[in-house]
Design a protein around this motif. Structure first.
Motif, short mmCIF file in Angstrom:
data_model
loop_
_atom_site.label_atom_id
_atom_site.label_comp_id
_atom_site.label_asym_id
_atom_site.label_seq_id
_atom_site.Cartn_x
_atom_site.Cartn_y
_atom_site.Cartn_z
N ALA A 31 0.80 -1.07 -0.06
CA ALA A 31 0.26 0.00 0.09
C ALA A 31 0.83 1.12 0.17
CB ALA A 31 -0.97 0.13 1.32
N THR A 32 1.89 1.29 0.65
CA THR A 32 2.69 2.64 0.99
C THR A 32 3.71 2.64 0.01
OG1 THR A 32 4.04 1.59 2.66
CG2 THR A 32 1.86 2.74 3.43
N TYR A 33 4.25 1.85 -0.53
CA TYR A 33 5.30 1.86 -1.69
C TYR A 33 4.72 1.77 -3.07
CZ TYR A 33 9.23 1.90 1.73
OH TYR A 33 10.31 2.27 2.72
N LEU A 34 3.84 0.86 -3.35
CA LEU A 34 3.69 0.47 -4.77
C LEU A 34 2.12 1.29 -4.96
CD1 LEU A 34 4.41 -3.33 -4.54
CD2 LEU A 34 5.91 -1.22 -5.46
N GLU A 35 1.27 1.73 -3.98
CA GLU A 35 -0.08 1.99 -4.33
C GLU A 35 -0.17 3.62 -4.00
OE1 GLU A 35 -2.64 -0.39 -2.27
OE2 GLU A 35 -2.15 -2.03 -3.47
N GLU A 36 1.11 4.07 -3.67
CA GLU A 36 0.95 5.79 -3.13
C GLU A 36 0.05 6.14 -2.30
OE1 GLU A 36 1.66 8.40 -6.78
OE2 GLU A 36 0.28 6.90 -7.54
N VAL A 37 -0.19 5.15 -1.13
CA VAL A 37 -0.88 5.39 0.05
C VAL A 37 -0.02 5.77 1.00
CG1 VAL A 37 -2.42 4.53 2.06
CG2 VAL A 37 -2.86 3.92 -0.56
N THR A 38 -0.22 7.06 1.57
CA THR A 38 1.06 7.61 2.69
C THR A 38 0.74 6.97 3.83
OG1 THR A 38 -0.56 9.28 3.48
CG2 THR A 38 0.54 9.83 1.47
N LEU A 39 2.13 6.80 4.42
CA LEU A 39 2.14 6.21 5.79
C LEU A 39 1.17 6.68 6.81
CD1 LEU A 39 3.56 3.86 7.01
CD2 LEU A 39 5.36 5.40 8.08
N THR A 40 1.06 8.08 6.64
CA THR A 40 0.11 8.80 7.59
C THR A 40 -1.32 8.21 7.29
OG1 THR A 40 1.43 10.76 7.59
CG2 THR A 40 -0.87 11.04 8.07
N ALA A 41 -1.70 8.21 5.96
CA ALA A 41 -3.19 7.92 5.58
C ALA A 41 -3.34 6.37 6.06
CB ALA A 41 -3.18 8.08 4.09
N TYR A 42 -2.33 5.38 5.95
CA TYR A 42 -2.60 3.99 6.20
C TYR A 42 -2.69 4.03 7.72
CZ TYR A 42 -1.69 -1.01 6.09
OH TYR A 42 -1.78 -2.27 5.89
N ALA A 43 -1.81 4.78 8.30
CA ALA A 43 -2.28 4.66 9.95
C ALA A 43 -3.58 5.09 10.29
CB ALA A 43 -0.94 5.63 10.60
N GLU A 44 -3.84 6.18 9.91
CA GLU A 44 -5.28 6.82 10.17
C GLU A 44 -6.26 5.76 9.83
OE1 GLU A 44 -5.60 10.40 8.03
OE2 GLU A 44 -4.42 11.51 9.48
N ARG A 45 -6.20 4.82 8.87
CA ARG A 45 -7.03 4.15 8.10
C ARG A 45 -7.10 2.89 9.11
NH1 ARG A 45 -5.77 2.83 2.47
NH2 ARG A 45 -7.22 4.69 2.06
N PHE A 46 -6.24 2.42 9.57
CA PHE A 46 -6.23 1.27 10.60
C PHE A 46 -6.16 1.77 12.06
CE2 PHE A 46 -4.70 -0.57 6.60
CZ PHE A 46 -5.62 -1.63 6.52
N GLY A 47 -6.21 2.97 12.44
CA GLY A 47 -6.12 3.57 13.85
C GLY A 47 -4.83 2.96 14.28
N GLN A 48 -3.81 3.17 13.95
CA GLN A 48 -2.50 2.87 14.46
C GLN A 48 -1.62 3.87 14.45
OE1 GLN A 48 -0.74 -0.95 13.43
NE2 GLN A 48 -2.70 -1.87 12.38
#
Length: 273
Positions: free
Chosen positions: A205-222
Motif C-alpha cells: 500500500a505505502t510503496y506501490l500504491e501511493e498510500v502515504t504512511l500517515t493515511a495508512y495509519a489513520e485508516r487502521f487506527g495505528q
C-alpha cells in the motif's frame, strides 16, 4: 453479453472460489468484437497510446512498472467516473482493470481466513468505487486498500476465532499470472515466510500504491511511528530475500527500487502514540 455486476450474479456467487476467474473471463469478452469497451487514450494523455484502448489492454498497461503515476491516476479517475454512472458494464470493467491488485489482496486474505475472500474483496471494491475520493493521488491504491480493510474487518467478524496466523487451506495458492507483477513478488515473500501478510499489505500500500504512511495509519487506527518501524524491519527482510535469490523473478527489481526510495512519508521525529 450478461452485464450484471459480479456481486449480484447468482451464477457467479455459486462459484465463489473461482469468482475472480469468472470476472476475468467476462472482462476479456468486453475487449473483443468490433466495438470493445474502451477508453480514449488520446484524451487521457500522459504517454498512453493515442487511440482507443480496450479495457483488458488498459489493465496491462497500467500495471506495467513503466507506467507513470499520473497516467494511472488519470485513467482510474475516468473509470471511477464511469462506474458511478450506474452502468453495470463499467462497474465490471473497473473490477476487471483492477484484477491484478484484487488477486493479490484476495491472496493475502486467504492466508488469514477460510471464508469466501474473493467475494468479500470484490464486494467492498465495488462499494469503494462509490466512496473513494478520485481527486486524491493513488486512486487505485486507495480503492484496493479500502476494499482490503473493509473485507478484512467483515471476515474477522465472521471468523472471530481466527488467530491471525497464516491459513494454508485449499485455495490459498499463489494467484495466476502475471507472476512477475510486483504485488506477486510480495506474495512470494509471504509464502516463503520472509514477511507476514500484514507486512506485505503495508509495503504494497505505502510503496506501490501511493498510500502515504500517515493515511495508512489513520485508516487502521495505528500510530504512524509504530508502522514506520514495522515497515523498516519488513523491508530489510524483504531486501535480504530478494538479494539471496529466494524470490528470483524478473520484476523483483521493481519492488527493490520502490522500497529503496528515500523520504517517502518518513517521520522526521518520533511521534507519541
Amino acid at each position: 453479453m450478461d452485464r450484471r455486476t459480479p456481486a449480484t450474479d447468482p451464477a457467479v456467487a455459486r462459484r465463489g472460489e473461482t469468482l475472480l476467474n469468472d470476472i476475468e473471463y467476462r472482462f476479456r469478452l468486453m475487449g473483443q468484437g468490433p466495438s470493445p469497451m474502451s477508453v480514449d487514450g488520446r484524451s487521457l494523455g500522459h504517454g498512453l497510446p493515442r487511440r482507443a484502448i480496450a479495457l483488458p489492454e488498459l489493465s496491462a498497461i497500467l500495471m506495467h512498472p513503466s507506467c507513470g503515476y499520473a497516467a494511472r491516476d488519470t485513467a482510474w479517475r475516468l473509470l471511477v467516473q464511469r462506474a458511478r454512472t450506474g452502468d453495470p458494464a463499467w462497474r465490471v470493467g473497473a473490477v476487471g482493470v483492477a484484477l491484478p491488485g484484487l488477486r493479490f489482496k484476495a491472496y493475502l486474505l486467504a492466508k488469514l481466513f477460510t471464508a469466501d475472500v474473493q467475494a468479500a474483496i470484490v464486494e467492498h471494491f465495488l462499494r469503494a468505487l462509490g466512496t473513494v475520493d478520485p481527486a486524491k493521488p493513488g486512486v487505485v491504491g486507495n480503492l484496493l486498500s479500502a476494499a482490503f480493510s473493509k473485507a478484512r474487518a467483515e471476515l474477522r467478524e465472521q471468523e472471530p476465532a481466527s488467530s491471525g496466523a497464516p491459513n494454508h487451506a485449499a485455495g490459498t495458492s499463489l494467484p495466476p499470472t502475471p507472476y512477475g507483477h510486483p504485488d506477486l513478488v510480495l506474495a512470494r515473500a509471504v509464502t516463503t515466510g520472509a514477511i507476514t501478510v500484514q507486512e506485505a499489505e503495508l509495503i504494497g500500500a505505502t510503496y506501490l500504491e501511493e498510500v502515504t504512511l500517515t493515511a495508512y495509519a489513520e485508516r487502521f487506527g495505528q500510530p504512524r511511528w509504530n508502522l514506520y518501524k514495522r515497515r523498516t524491519a519488513a523491508v530489510a527482510r524483504l531486501k535480504a530475500a530478494i538479494e539471496s535469490g529466494a524470490l528470483s523473478d524478473l520484476y523483483t527489481d521493481v519492488v527493490n527500487e520502490a522500497t529503496a526510495t528515500a523520504g517517502l512519508d518518513v517521520p522526521t521525529a518520533r511521534k507519541r502514540p
